[in-house]
Design a protein around this motif. Sequence first.
Motif, short mmCIF file in Angstrom:
data_model
loop_
_atom_site.label_atom_id
_atom_site.label_comp_id
_atom_site.label_asym_id
_atom_site.label_seq_id
_atom_site.Cartn_x
_atom_site.Cartn_y
_atom_site.Cartn_z
N ALA A 77 -19.62 -1.13 -70.39
CA ALA A 77 -18.37 -0.90 -71.14
C ALA A 77 -17.49 -2.15 -71.12
N VAL A 78 -17.43 -2.82 -69.98
CA VAL A 78 -16.64 -4.05 -69.90
C VAL A 78 -17.27 -5.13 -70.79
N ALA B 22 -15.54 -6.93 -74.03
CA ALA B 22 -15.43 -8.38 -74.14
C ALA B 22 -16.06 -8.87 -75.45
N ALA B 23 -17.20 -8.30 -75.82
CA ALA B 23 -17.84 -8.70 -77.07
C ALA B 23 -16.99 -8.30 -78.27
N ALA B 24 -16.40 -7.12 -78.24
CA ALA B 24 -15.54 -6.68 -79.34
C ALA B 24 -14.29 -7.55 -79.43
N ARG B 25 -13.73 -7.91 -78.29
CA ARG B 25 -12.55 -8.77 -78.28
C ARG B 25 -12.90 -10.16 -78.83
N SER B 26 -14.03 -10.69 -78.43
CA SER B 26 -14.46 -12.00 -78.93
C SER B 26 -14.68 -11.96 -80.44
N PHE B 27 -15.33 -10.91 -80.91
CA PHE B 27 -15.56 -10.77 -82.35
C PHE B 27 -14.24 -10.67 -83.10
#
Length: 126
Positions: free
Chosen positions: A89-90, A94-99
């Motif tokens: 989940a973390v 992080a991937a969603a935030r980067s995208f």
Amino acid sequence: MSAAVPGIEEGLPPEDLDVAIRLSSHPRATRQIELARGWGGIGAFVLVGLLALSSGVPAASAGLRALIAGVVGYMVCWFLAVMVWRHLAVAEEAAARSFAEQRRAALLEEIKRRSAGLAEQEEGLS
């Protein structure tokens, strides 16, 4: 507004800094944790039950051992699944935030490019 929260551009809402990731609200995590708990309990129950019966332990004792092993297997698999999904989940966050940051940077660049094009068109008309 930007003076109250440094680094936030005018017109953009400040991001919520108190966001907590909850596995109970994550549909895939909830389902996978339930599956791990169930299969861990059943697997441990069956494995210990078969091993106890094949080694000649009386049926009542084998059943009790299998039941205890099922409960322990259930709890161990639950613990392991929660640990794995916390990390997943973390990583997903992080991937969603980067995208989202990449998308925002691309959109801001597109806005600047179009603004420069409009400015050039206005200068050409004047």
